[in-house]
Enzyme design. Structure first.
Site: not given
Lengths: 324, 324, 324, 324
Positions: D138, D166
């Site tokens: 992330y 992500k």
């Protein structure tokens, strides 16, 4: 002219008074310079950030520097800022400053461009070689991103590129490591005058910087209260640290005059430079409090607040109370 | 337990020794605590950044704090870090720390989330109300972006939310403005003990911070040389600033032990925490020099360099030369 | 000369070839300009960051701009960067650029100084009023800290101060909000030509920017492969997005030529500008690959790597294998 | 449970509805999940930044994740955020999430601590080895300083550590370089399903991200208008880019609901999360619009503004006019 002694003491970054057309007010500037010297400062730094150098055209810079050199009349060395983005541009300012009689040059690392420590070193070396002038590196991260690392400064001190550092980083830990790396305060104060001068730009912790071993201080607020900084400096040199600290505390309170402009309405630079100039006008030193475009001027309300700070610091008499 | 006197003096942020499995080495930790107290420190800060709190699980944090409290045995107050992202999570740590016998809590502003001064104020107020414990705000911009402004700290001091500030910002100007706003060093040192304690995290300019009027210092390097910081502190309290500065300079040189890990190979945190632990092992205080995952361990070469710094600082005898 | 039609299409920021003495190589620059125009670009941006404007003296800037205007010979509009710290200094560049025949000016917000959105607005308004020239705001946070907020840009678009924006922020979300605020891509492409031109500085996502509705692109890599960006642009305008994206992917791979200089040895700017110039020399467009001081030159090894990227992208034939 | 197919499509970061006591409102959360799935989303991301994970205690996180997994009922994969400062703490969240039935884990680089790329790599490798679960990195620089470089992500993709990324960096150029490095959009869309999923967190340029070749999008605004993002995604997958862009523009306008809280009064996080929750309450999906402490709640005036944005976007009918 070259320096005849190492830089030391109180070296205010001189404000550049402007008239309402935005031109340099040379009469006011000469008055300001004489007031600083009469207060006992040990040097003058023209065309620094406080001098709004980044706002002045080349012609205006030359006018300001010439005025400072003439008004200084050899009573103290004049350092000249040569603020510009990269080597070739800085060199042009350096040549002008040398021709106008500056005693030393103050240059930042390159800015606007993305740079690297090896390129910063090459920049200073080229400036030094091309001008032959004493060269002071100016570390001011609020304007020039990145930092001059202690290791880089030491290397450039040791090979003779730099004659000094003006540290406006606010990073007292890094400054201390540099000073210890240069031999430490005791060695610096008791041995022969150091060839490399460390100057602190701190207005708010000048006593601490002197305790740490800096050779001089370059306080913007010194335009407004040069005698206060000279007293602070003299107390420190005499080893009277409580008196130095007490003077520093009075100056810290006075520094509130840099914050009278509302944050929602103007930049911190406009508030600070506007505050210095408003104070100098209230003190009768300069004729106008104009700052250069596109800075927002202080309101009358802010100027009144500046006046109250001067009164509290003992620099202005209290205004007469209104008649009852 | 609550504080019976204002916080002051030397309050090292205690390292958390780990064993090779990454678990808290409680025997080593107890030894470290006793050594600090024997050296004359005035308080202990457990579970701070130097204590690797952000690397420890809740269970490990509890083990570490319990060990510190037990080993301290009431000889000095124990401050407990309650480092976590936001209010609800911090509150859980605060309840544990209170139950384990901490004397005060040290909390940062929220992090990871984007926050606002009004939210930071609400965060500290809720922590104070929910725990009833003395609460120290921890300003550490290298870990928690944004800053605790002097105005915010003063407001939270004045309404009784905060019992103190641990300033690890490195911004000596802002610290000075806060101290002057709180009454200044003279008032702080000559009047009744101040209700609000200002603690500096500086290892490199502790003398300057004491000159500016802080109540205490929280030096990570104090794990390695607590007696040095106690001497520095005592000299400052006695007004012997040259002696304080000389001690500081010795400690600045010793601080080089935080830089032995190559920048290309590990983070500055790994190098500094690894350096502290390597020094403590070389000094025979702790059993292992392991740091928590995912930190990179120091090489043997770096550890040897740490040893040389200890020798230069007079903390370790010089190694025997190899036989000829 | 003023613009006769809104800015649009591919507008490369033209490199400034230098000779080994650091002077502008006007013959190479004229060749580069003609090559760009022959490839079908729709405009030229002289004296931008890619043009090393921040490294050139005023005289060198004038030489470069004059050369571009002359070589362009009216075939496409010439935008001139007027990069300097504040209003008065920028105005001097603006007057020179106007006199030399630029069709529009490209200016950043003030830098080096600490500024405020109201001051940025005043800066652009004064530039517009004083010059009467079409004015493009240049948002390049890597060089000028702070951002031009979409709200500020819209206000300055609506009151006629700005004729356009060159967005080099890399912040596609903010760019999209601005574009939607200005009416959205459909309105912009089907209605009358918009009075306000949005230009993206992205080299790596020009297809995305065109999908979002920008009017033009200003890719530094367009110096090396102008025909590629023209094909990308034409595919996008024709609605053939897969073809635009495929062309973009080829150019993304080619962009690796900006990264051949080792990070440990030089700044990213030196590597990128050195890469562009090495490529242009390998392609036979310019005579020397020198960059301005204090940039570090690429090694021969890096230049060979640039050559391999050109070959992979189909811009250079594969070198002959060495004889066996 | 492990993933049975690569991650792709619309994967909203699910909001965590709270009741006025600050506890998870499981009934509202289950309703929200079912509404998202009914709108056709392809996955659910629980305990992300939009889910206020950094504000929730461990117990609250478990309650929220359990509710999402149960309500999802196997209709779509559930990704679980495991947001914490360092490896040992993240591992505890990872074990809980695995036990509660998450299909994949989403972890950031270490934060609060100062870290290094080699340490970030060690962090992800240890998480992968210890859990055996599909692991998504992330990248969210607004919360976790530093960046996951494309080179680091590629290395961790190629050695099987990461199942995906992500990307909430907003840096479309770096994203594009990563995608081209992974084979490019054409290869990714026409070959076998890629083992490594690239997901964009962009709400404002999802069409651009899909054009660039991402596999899925993770828009916070997808809580409010999941059907809109599904339409956008389906248009992009069908190659109808003008329709995707038109849908994106409608969603950009709707995104203004994140900005109704005044900047002088609250953080941008409070305004955005408060805006999402106010919208969900106005739409009848959740029972309360409370956000976690210490966030400032939106005023009624701001909520009314959120309602107007919903009406303009076609998600709420216009309110009845007042009777004349």
């Amino acid at each position: 002219m070259a320096l005849t002694a190492p830089l030391h003491g109180v070296i205010p970054p001189v404000c550049t008074p402007l008239d309402p057309h935005g031109e340099v007010d040379t009469a006011s500037l000469a008055r300001l310079v004489r007031r600083l010297l009469d207060a006992g400062v040990h040097g003058l730094f023209a065309l620094g950030s406080t001098g709004e150098a980044a706002y002045l055209t080349d012609r205006q810079r030359a006018t300001a520097l010439e005025t400072v050199v003439t008004a200084a009349a050899g009573r103290a060395p004049v350092l000249a800022g040569v603020i510009d983005t990269t080597t070739a541009r800085v060199l042009e300012h350096a040549r002008t400053a040398t021709a106008l009689g500056a005693d030393a040059l103050v240059a930042t690392a390159p800015f606007y461009v993305r740079t690297h420590p090896r390129e910063i070193a090459a920049h200073f070396r080229r400036l030094r070689t091309a001008t032959g002038m004493p060269l002071i590196a100016y570390d001011i991260p609020v304007s020039v991103p990145g930092r001059l690392s202690p290791a880089l400064v030491r290397a450039l001190a040791e090979d003779g590129t730099l004659a000094g550092l003006k540290d406006s980083s606010g990073d007292d830990g890094a400054l201390r490591r540099l000073l210890v790396g240069l031999g430490g305060r005791t060695a610096r104060r008791t041995g022969p005058a150091p060839a490399f001068a460390v100057l602190s730009g701190s207005e708010l912790a000048a006593d601490s910087a002197l305790l740490a071993g800096v050779d001089g201080i370059v306080p913007g607020l010194g335009n407004v209260d040069p005698a206060g900084y000279v007293r602070l400096h003299d107390a420190a040199r005499a080893g009277d640290w409580p008196r130095a600290a007490a003077e520093q505390e009075r100056l810290v309170a006075l520094f509130d005059l840099t914050d009278t402009g509302p944050e929602a309405e103007m930049g911190r630079g406009s508030s600070a430079l506007g505050g210095f100039k408003a104070a100098l006008r209230l003190l009768g030193v300069i004729a106008h409090r104009d700052t250069a475009a596109p800075q927002i001027p202080l309101s009358e309300e802010s100027v009144a607040e500046v006046g109250r700070r001067l009164t509290e610091a003992g620099l202005l008499p209290a205004p007469h109370p209104p008649y009852g």
